[in-house]
Enzyme design. Sequence first.
Site, PDB file in Angstrom:
ATOM      1  N   GLY A   1     -12.045  -3.184   0.282  1.00 23.91           N
ATOM      2  CA  GLY A   1     -12.639  -3.914  -0.829  1.00 23.91           C
ATOM      3  C   GLY A   1     -11.738  -4.034  -2.039  1.00 23.91           C
ATOM      4  N   SER A   2     -10.627  -3.310  -2.048  1.00 23.58           N
ATOM      5  CA  SER A   2      -9.716  -3.338  -3.198  1.00 23.58           C
ATOM      6  C   SER A   2      -8.599  -4.351  -2.975  1.00 23.58           C
ATOM      7  CB  SER A   2      -9.098  -1.954  -3.418  1.00 23.58           C
ATOM      8  OG  SER A   2      -8.002  -2.031  -4.316  1.00 23.58           O
ATOM      9  N   PRO A   3      -8.543  -5.419  -3.779  1.00 23.40           N
ATOM     10  CA  PRO A   3      -7.441  -6.368  -3.625  1.00 23.40           C
ATOM     11  C   PRO A   3      -6.096  -5.728  -3.943  1.00 23.40           C
ATOM     12  CG  PRO A   3      -8.705  -6.842  -5.614  1.00 23.40           C
ATOM     13  CD  PRO A   3      -9.472  -5.818  -4.848  1.00 23.40           C
TER      14      PRO A   3
ATOM     15  N   ALA B   1      -5.219  -2.655  -3.334  1.00 26.42           N
ATOM     16  CA  ALA B   1      -4.794  -1.885  -2.167  1.00 26.42           C
ATOM     17  C   ALA B   1      -4.186  -2.817  -1.121  1.00 26.42           C
ATOM     18  CB  ALA B   1      -5.963  -1.108  -1.578  1.00 26.42           C
TER      19      ALA B   1
ATOM     20  N   SER C   1      -8.735   3.024  -5.779  1.00 27.07           N
ATOM     21  CA  SER C   1      -7.864   2.593  -4.696  1.00 27.07           C
ATOM     22  C   SER C   1      -7.026   1.415  -5.175  1.00 27.07           C
ATOM     23  CB  SER C   1      -8.703   2.169  -3.483  1.00 27.07           C
ATOM     24  OG  SER C   1      -7.910   1.702  -2.427  1.00 27.07           O
TER      25      SER C   1
END
Length: 212
Positions: free
Chosen positions: A14-16, A18, A177
């Site tokens: 869900g973390s761009p 990351a 993250s």
Amino acid sequence: MVAAVKVEFHFDFGSPNAYLAELALPEIEKRTGVKFNYVPVLLGGVYKATGNMSPADSLRGIKNKPEYNALETTRFLRRHNITKFTPNPFFPVNTLSLMRGVVAAEFEGLFESYFRAAYHHMWVEPKKMDDPQVFREAFLSSGLDIDRIIARAQQDDVKKKLIENTTRAVERGSFGSPTFFVGDEIYFGKDSLRDVEEEILAQLASARRKTA
């Protein structure tokens, strides 16, 4: 690959940031000879345990900061020659199924193909990946035996592993993250990659001196 230094990449699909950071890791691996260990964590669990929140929430209503965040992302894309990135219009996406899925895929020996497909459907051709039907059709289109992975993801050992990874990350100092660990040294964010690489090299040099 050099085994003297343990380096970890803690990620949630869900973390761009990351996603973007991960695209830069192969070059660091080539330069240092050290391979990153990919550790799936549940970002929602990290946020709950630390009182943190998604940038979608933390940037809302703040003058200039969202614009600077976008500028920072543009600079990162240019620096690392990243061309395959599309903001997900459904962001933030609940990633519980995605993250249980990647743990299940790892248990089943399918980590790499699942990992690449998940990032593709989140940040290259973005979809609403917390919709069960969209989730299943996306992975089928990538050629995965997703029904096998979905079934495996319901098993207690998969759920336990994801909880353990997340809890352990928080205990070690994580609050979001992407997070990186070089040995016991913690680094946060895609823009810490230069520091991560410097620390890898420093720890390698230290290890070599001790064995000389």
